[in-house]
Design an enzyme around this catalytic site. Structure first.
Site, PDB file in Angstrom:
ATOM      1  N   CYS A 193       0.708  -1.009   0.162  1.00 39.71           N
ATOM      2  CA  CYS A 193       0.057  -0.052   0.053  1.00 39.71           C
ATOM      3  C   CYS A 193       1.252   1.199  -0.108  1.00 39.71           C
ATOM      4  CB  CYS A 193      -0.922   0.014   1.276  1.00 39.71           C
ATOM      5  SG  CYS A 193       0.034   0.088   2.724  1.00 39.71           S
ATOM      6  N   HIS A 248       3.186   2.170  11.412  1.00 41.46           N
ATOM      7  CA  HIS A 248       2.347   1.999  12.560  1.00 41.46           C
ATOM      8  C   HIS A 248       2.331   3.042  13.532  1.00 41.46           C
ATOM      9  CE1 HIS A 248       1.996  -2.221  11.409  1.00 41.46           C
ATOM     10  NE2 HIS A 248       3.304  -2.630  11.854  1.00 41.46           N
ATOM     11  N   CYS A 285       2.464   6.416   8.721  1.00 47.48           N
ATOM     12  CA  CYS A 285       1.256   6.462   7.341  1.00 47.48           C
ATOM     13  C   CYS A 285       0.420   7.566   7.709  1.00 47.48           C
ATOM     14  CB  CYS A 285       0.595   5.293   7.208  1.00 47.48           C
ATOM     15  SG  CYS A 285      -0.520   5.353   5.885  1.00 47.48           S
ATOM     16  N   HIS A 316      -1.332  -4.686  19.115  1.00 48.09           N
ATOM     17  CA  HIS A 316      -0.553  -4.495  17.921  1.00 48.09           C
ATOM     18  C   HIS A 316      -0.212  -2.797  17.951  1.00 48.09           C
ATOM     19  CE1 HIS A 316      -0.579  -3.131  13.705  1.00 48.09           C
ATOM     20  NE2 HIS A 316      -0.717  -4.367  13.144  1.00 48.09           N
ATOM     21  N   GLU A 366       0.001  -0.497  16.154  1.00 51.33           N
ATOM     22  CA  GLU A 366      -0.820   0.631  15.800  1.00 51.33           C
ATOM     23  C   GLU A 366      -1.534   0.913  16.765  1.00 51.33           C
ATOM     24  OE1 GLU A 366      -2.783   0.566  11.986  1.00 51.33           O
ATOM     25  OE2 GLU A 366      -4.277   2.135  12.839  1.00 51.33           O
ATOM     26  N   CYS A 369      -8.283   2.348   6.412  1.00 51.35           N
ATOM     27  CA  CYS A 369      -7.971   2.928   5.418  1.00 51.35           C
ATOM     28  C   CYS A 369      -8.373   2.415   4.060  1.00 51.35           C
ATOM     29  CB  CYS A 369      -6.329   2.969   5.428  1.00 51.35           C
ATOM     30  SG  CYS A 369      -5.678   1.539   4.684  1.00 51.35           S
ATOM     31  N   ASN A 386      -3.015  -7.748   8.344  1.00 51.44           N
ATOM     32  CA  ASN A 386      -3.777  -7.472   7.280  1.00 51.44           C
ATOM     33  C   ASN A 386      -3.998  -8.580   6.600  1.00 51.44           C
ATOM     34  OD1 ASN A 386      -2.654  -6.345   4.599  1.00 51.44           O
ATOM     35  ND2 ASN A 386      -1.167  -5.894   6.223  1.00 51.44           N
TER      36      ASN A 386
END
Ligand code: F3S
Length: 286
Positions: free
Chosen positions: A13, A74, A96, A124, A126, A194, A224
């Site tokens: 991505c 993240h 990001c 996680h 993030e 996103c 993901n």
């Protein structure tokens, strides 16, 4: 040969591209750099970066003044960033922009007096970063991973705001929002999943219906990618999650005419190409 359909959205991505390009740039410019954890959940890319002397940081305590540290896509909690600044290290922030948006939305919800529910994976990186921003802004909230978790942890609050980890499953997010909406008086929802994630998930849903077998490529630790494999398997039970071409087994493809391929956000193009090449070899007589 079987027909092979590769999802257009498969692979890196734009957030991962920024992070990997920044890491390559840092290795070339400074001759040595660290990343605060594996830059992406892909061993092959991590090994490539190690050759450029860009390595995963084992502990923040090993950092010396003047070292270069790249913050992964993240993101990190604000207090981690402050600690890095205090150490005098050179920070390359590759968080990001979609993740930064979640931080902003959390702060906005706190300012407006909402209790925050984060739809995401506990622990996680993030989510740790998002929780850091929640704490920094003086807010309160919880992380929920699935419906069971949500029901169990459901807070006795009337004013609730919702955000999502950027790579969450859209269906779970919608289900959770529906449940919360019917149990609170005031609700504000920011769907922070996103675009790269939602487009990829939608494409897998379409593809899984059209083909005899699905191959999802990506790190086994990549959340993901795992979610993509789950989504695909729910529609097409003949779904296999592999990290690289060597894991494919010829017998999977026997009698299969249409093969679908997709890949997680941290899977490089060259790995996708190798997998497709191997599928072609396995199906050349069919
Ligand atoms: Fe960013 Fe979405 Fe990729 S949040 S890192 S563009 S999966």
């Amino acid at each position: 040969m079987a027909e092979i359909k590769v999802a257009q959205s498969a692979g890196f991505c734009f957030g991962v591209k920024i992070a990997v390009d920044s890491a390559i740039g840092a290795g070339k410019k400074y001759g040595k750099a660290y990343t605060n954890g594996p830059i992406i959940h892909n061993k092959q890319v991590v090994q490539f970066l190690e050759k450029l002397n860009v390595k995963e940081l084992q502990s923040y305590s090993q950092l010396q003044e003047g070292d270069t540290v790249l913050i992964r896509s993240h993101g990190v909690p604000p207090k981690t960033e402050r600690m890095l600044q205090e150490k005098g290290v050179n920070i390359i922030d590759a968080t990001c922009p979609f993740v930064k948006k979640v931080h902003e939305k959390v702060r906005q919800l706190v300012e407006e007096g909402y209790y925050v529910i984060i739809i995401g994976e506990e622990g996680h990186p993030e989510v740790i970063g998002i929780l850091g921003h929640l704490e920094e802004s003086g807010g309160k909230g919880i992380v929920v991973e699935n419906m069971e978790d949500l029901i169990k942890k459901f807070p006795k609050r009337n004013k609730v705001g919702i955000v999502a980890q950027t790579t969450q499953n859209e269906e779970f997010f919608e289900e959770a929002v529906g449940y919360i909406a019917s149990n609170v008086e005031e609700l504000k929802v920011f769907n922070t999943i996103c675009d790269a994630t939602s487009v990829r998930q939608e494409e897998v849903k379409r593809l899984a219906k059209e083909v005899d077998l699905m191959i999802i490529i990506g790190g086994k630790h990549s959340g993901n990618t795992r979610r993509l494999a789950q989504i695909s398997k729910a529609i097409n039970p003949e779904t296999y999650h592999v990290e690289k071409a060597e894991e494919l087994e010829k017998k999977w493809f026997e009698g299969k005419e249409r093969i679908g391929v997709s890949a997680g956000a941290s899977t490089p193009d060259w790995i996708i190409k190798e997998v497709v090449q191997k599928i072609k070899e396995f199906t050349k007589d069919s």
